[in-house]
Design an enzyme around this catalytic site. Structure first.
Site, mmCIF file in Angstrom:
data_model
loop_
_atom_site.group_PDB
_atom_site.id
_atom_site.type_symbol
_atom_site.label_atom_id
_atom_site.label_comp_id
_atom_site.label_asym_id
_atom_site.label_seq_id
_atom_site.Cartn_x
_atom_site.Cartn_y
_atom_site.Cartn_z
ATOM 1 N N ARG A 124 70.226 51.262 107.088
ATOM 2 C CA ARG A 124 70.281 52.297 106.055
ATOM 3 C C ARG A 124 71.663 52.297 105.400
ATOM 4 N NH1 ARG A 124 70.285 58.054 109.448
ATOM 5 N NH2 ARG A 124 72.174 57.655 110.597
ATOM 6 N N ASN A 162 72.558 61.779 102.173
ATOM 7 C CA ASN A 162 72.581 62.145 103.582
ATOM 8 C C ASN A 162 73.809 61.551 104.239
ATOM 9 O OD1 ASN A 162 71.141 63.336 105.931
ATOM 10 N ND2 ASN A 162 71.307 61.236 106.692
ATOM 11 N N GLU A 163 74.607 62.400 104.851
ATOM 12 C CA GLU A 163 75.798 61.933 105.571
ATOM 13 C C GLU A 163 76.514 60.837 104.792
ATOM 14 O OE1 GLU A 163 74.813 61.036 109.651
ATOM 15 O OE2 GLU A 163 74.962 63.160 110.173
ATOM 16 N N GLU A 320 72.452 69.641 111.244
ATOM 17 C CA GLU A 320 71.744 68.807 112.219
ATOM 18 C C GLU A 320 72.449 68.918 113.558
ATOM 19 O OE1 GLU A 320 71.460 64.640 111.374
ATOM 20 O OE2 GLU A 320 71.008 64.962 109.273
ATOM 21 N N TRP A 328 72.145 56.759 119.821
ATOM 22 C CA TRP A 328 73.158 55.838 119.302
ATOM 23 C C TRP A 328 74.417 55.769 120.150
ATOM 24 C CZ3 TRP A 328 76.996 59.306 118.268
ATOM 25 C CH2 TRP A 328 76.614 60.591 117.856
ATOM 26 N N GLU A 368 65.168 55.198 115.509
ATOM 27 C CA GLU A 368 65.448 56.490 116.142
ATOM 28 C C GLU A 368 64.282 57.004 116.976
ATOM 29 O OE1 GLU A 368 66.878 58.607 112.660
ATOM 30 O OE2 GLU A 368 68.933 58.119 113.226
ATOM 31 N N LYS A 369 63.411 56.075 117.420
ATOM 32 C CA LYS A 369 62.230 56.558 118.142
ATOM 33 C C LYS A 369 62.593 57.192 119.484
ATOM 34 C CE LYS A 369 60.818 51.899 119.628
ATOM 35 N NZ LYS A 369 61.874 51.208 118.874
ATOM 36 N N PHE A 370 63.773 56.877 120.024
ATOM 37 C CA PHE A 370 64.158 57.535 121.278
ATOM 38 C C PHE A 370 65.192 58.627 121.066
ATOM 39 C CE2 PHE A 370 62.558 53.359 122.872
ATOM 40 C CZ PHE A 370 61.375 53.880 123.380
ATOM 41 N N HIS A 371 65.238 59.150 119.852
ATOM 42 C CA HIS A 371 66.092 60.307 119.559
ATOM 43 C C HIS A 371 65.261 61.559 119.791
ATOM 44 C CE1 HIS A 371 68.686 63.065 117.331
ATOM 45 N NE2 HIS A 371 69.568 62.104 117.136
#
Ligand code: GLA
Length: 679
Positions: A124, A162-163, A320, A328, A368-371
């Protein structure tokens, strides 16, 4: 920076953002889900009291086709669905990550690293902040979104990109070099002035033409530090310009407030948010606990106080944070039971009027599936969901706290440009880092029960009893003078080592450090003498110190402690120049004492300055007070594994019980006491 102007701009925002009590919210990425899931999501949001949802954060590739046309069908439907359910929308411009068709067609927008290699799409934020092609494309999208939804009743807030700068803060491409040269011309006017500012007679770096100047790409040796510093300023300004450009597009179509999510946190240092803050209508921050640090909660507390500083003391938004682990860090720790509530309220205690999360529903695919998320992979039959529901309930009960403010009587000076200069290449010791110095003093002040406002160098210091200047290596003359004036007017001062050494061009002020405050402190530092990692030195008081010593000469001060051994043996380690004729005491600390020793120093300084302390604060137990005109709210946050007993009187909004005199806060719990009387 003119801080009066900052306030004026902020208050002249056309429509202020007014939270619904303490907002409970999240990022929502419905494009990852089937429409059937949207309905379930919104029903669950209602059930737990979600009041604000950020959407279209990464929507670009769904909204725009390669031929430039837009398809808003899904976004329309989501917005209507949220609106029909009474949930307000924080609408992203969607420009954060360009779609593959754009980077394929225009590879020149891709960022270049300091070794000259490209950074490719597939992640990204693959865009150069100085790319005119990217800017045009992003503004076209922002315009289309703002035009379509600018007056939609569901929208409460605009969320630019975003950020900004999370991954692409520094780009070293040719386009960036050209923009850097334009920025330098505006700053210095002539090559001669630039040569002077950068000290280019060192190492044969004298420039004869603007065209010779590039971005500070990787070199064989270390690079010109003044050039690197200016490149940091330039890079921050480029992204701020992007924010302003999108904001101005939005403002053509909407009266609603505009923000973007800052990253006031330990691992992002590239954006000078003092310069950004005046450009948004409300300050919003993203914050994630960082388990790579020795004291993650200490960092949270500091970041929240700094965010409040950016907001000029006004309430701000936690845009957030995480319900549990992130994805991460090398080791992504789950939150302990109760921790999500406690951490959320630590932000509220320090001025946040919104508690929002990344993200609503945990992704099944992508990086980010494990966020963690509000709705985990397990779903609502989970311990986490019970805690999410509880958080919604508690935030509902805290509604009356919204709008109240924290007011510190200690000002801690913090600066991004000083951070860049402090942590530069070729410093006296690579083990000495700016944030460590800042956190050390913030911790000692916090644990002593002092309320600390974090302010920009140069900001007005009226009303503060104590000014703390930890490791402010770079300080501008005008900003140093504000501190002088405040001390002359009666404020006390604590300066720690390596402060005030260089001017805004990173040029040393000679004649004995810290030249800019030598007279104020009544000392002269003749030589730095840092220690090796793991080495310690004793002070005559019995305190042990590490990291740094220096050869200090007492000129016009009392010596309160001395080095006893080590390379600065016998030299002053702690001095105090007593105030006279109405001025305050000025303390100087020439080393890093151990925690106990620093506590003693801070205790003496606070006592001398007459700073009010909130009872019950202790290591791991934070006590903070927010107050409105007629009410006070005392937050007691117990991060420790033992119960804490603190004095308190009033009504606890978390448990709904009255408290008279003494309150037991269980291990890991948080309490918010509406006080009986205004102080
Ligand atoms: C940032 C981003 C989010 C998400 C989270 C993960 O805050 O804004 O999109 O990537 O990090 O922690």
């Amino acid at each position: 920076m003119d801080l009066a102007l900052v306030d004026a701009q902020r208050t002249s925002a056309r429509t202020p953002y007014v939270p619904r009590g303490i907002d409970f919210g999240c990022d929502y990425n419905p494009e990852q889900w089937d429409p059937a899931v949207w309905r379930e999501d919104v029903a669950l949001m209602r059930q737990i009291g979600v009041s604000l949802v950020a959407i279209n954060i990464f929507g670009w590739s769904d909204l725009q086709a390669p031929d430039g046309s837009f398809d808003f069908t899904n976004l329309d439907e989501i917005i209507e669905l949220l609106h029909a359910n009474g949930i307000r929308v924080n609408l992203g411009t969607g420009t954060s990550s360009p779609p593959p068709w754009l980077t394929t067609r225009h590879p020149e927008i891709l960022p270049v690293a300091d070794d000259g290699t490209y950074r490719y799409p597939g992640g990204r934020q693959a865009w150069c902040p100085s790319s005119p092609i990217f800017r045009r494309a992003a503004l076209a999208l922002a315009e289309a979104v703002a035009e379509r939804y600018g007056r939609h009743p569901a929208i409460a807030l605009w969320h630019v990109s975003n950020e900004l700068g999370c991954h692409n803060a520094h780009c070293y491409c040719d386009e960036s070099a050209a923009a850097f040269r334009r920025w330098l011309r505006a700053r210095y006017g002539t090559i001669a002035e630039l040569n002077r500012a950068w000290g280019t007679s060192f190492w044969s770096q004298r420039y004869t033409d603007w065209a010779e100047i590039g971005t500070p790409r990787r070199t064989l040796s270390t690079r010109n530090p003044s050039q690197v510093l200016d490149f940091s300023r330039f890079s921050s300004d480029e992204l701020r310009d992007h924010l302003i450009a999108e904001r101005d597009v939005i403002r053509r179509h909407s009266d609603l407030p505009v923000t973007t999510n800052f990253m006031v946190t330990a691992h992002i240092r590239e954006l000078d948010y003092w310069q950004w803050a005046p450009e948004v209508d409300i300050i919003a921050n993203d914050h994630y606990l960082d388990h790579r640090l020795a004291d993650p909660h200490g960092e949270l507390a500091f970041a929240a106080d700094l965010t409040r500083g950016l907001a000029g003391g006004a309430p701000w938004m936690l845009m957030e944070h995480a319900t549990g682990s992130v994805n991460w860090q090398p080791h992504n720790l789950a939150k302990l039971p109760g921790q999500m509530l406690r951490d959320s309220l630590e932000h509220v205690a320090r001025g946040a009027d919104s508690v929002c999360f990344f993200q609503w529903r945990a992704s099944l695919q992508g990086s980010e599936k494990f966020h963690s998320a509000l709705v985990s992979h397990t779903g609502t039959r989970s311990r986490l969901w019970a805690e999410v529901q509880e958080l919604g309930d508690v935030l509902g009960r805290l509604g009356e706290v919204a709008g109240s403010r924290v007011a510190g009587d200690v000002a801690l000076l913090f600066s991004w440009e000083a951070w860049w200069a402090f942590d530069a290449e070729n410093r006296p010791s690579s083990s000495v880092a700016y944030l460590d110095q800042v956190w050390a003093t913030h911790r000692a002040l916090r644990e002593a029960g002092a309320t600390v406002d974090v302010v920009a160098p140069g900001a007005p210091l009226d009303g503060y009893r104590l000014i703390v200047v930890p490791g402010l290596h770079l300080v501008r003359d005008a900003h140093a003078a504000v501190v002088d004036d405040a001390v002359r007017a009666g404020a006390h001062l604590l300066v720690t080592f390596y402060s005030g050494i260089v001017d805004e061009n990173d040029r040393v002020r000679p004649g004995g450090y810290p030249a800019v405050w030598r007279d104020l402190l009544g000392i002269r530092v003749e030589e730095f003498a840092p220690l090796l990692p793991g080495d310690a030195v004793s002070l005559t008081s019995g305190t042990s110190a590490s990291l740094w010593t220096e050869r200090v000469v007492a000129v016009d001060c009392d010596v309160r402690d001395r080095f006893d051994g080590g390379p600065a043996d016998g030299a002053p380690a702690l001095t105090r120049r007593s105030g006279s004729g109405g001025s305050g005491d000025a303390w100087y600390l020439a080393t890093l004492p151990d925690a106990h020793g620093l506590d003693r120093v801070v205790d003496d300084v606070l006592r001398g300055a007459g700073v009010e302390r909130l009872a019950g604060a202790a290591p791991g137990v934070d006590v903070i007070r927010r107050a409105s005109e007629d009410r006070g709210y005392r937050f007691i946050i117990n991060h420790t594994a033992s119960d804490a007993v603190v004095p308190a009187r009033g009504h606890d909004l978390v448990t709904g019980t009255d408290v008279s005199g003494e309150l037991r806060v269980p291990a890991g719990a948080v309490r918010v006491i509406r006080e009986d009387a205004v102080r």
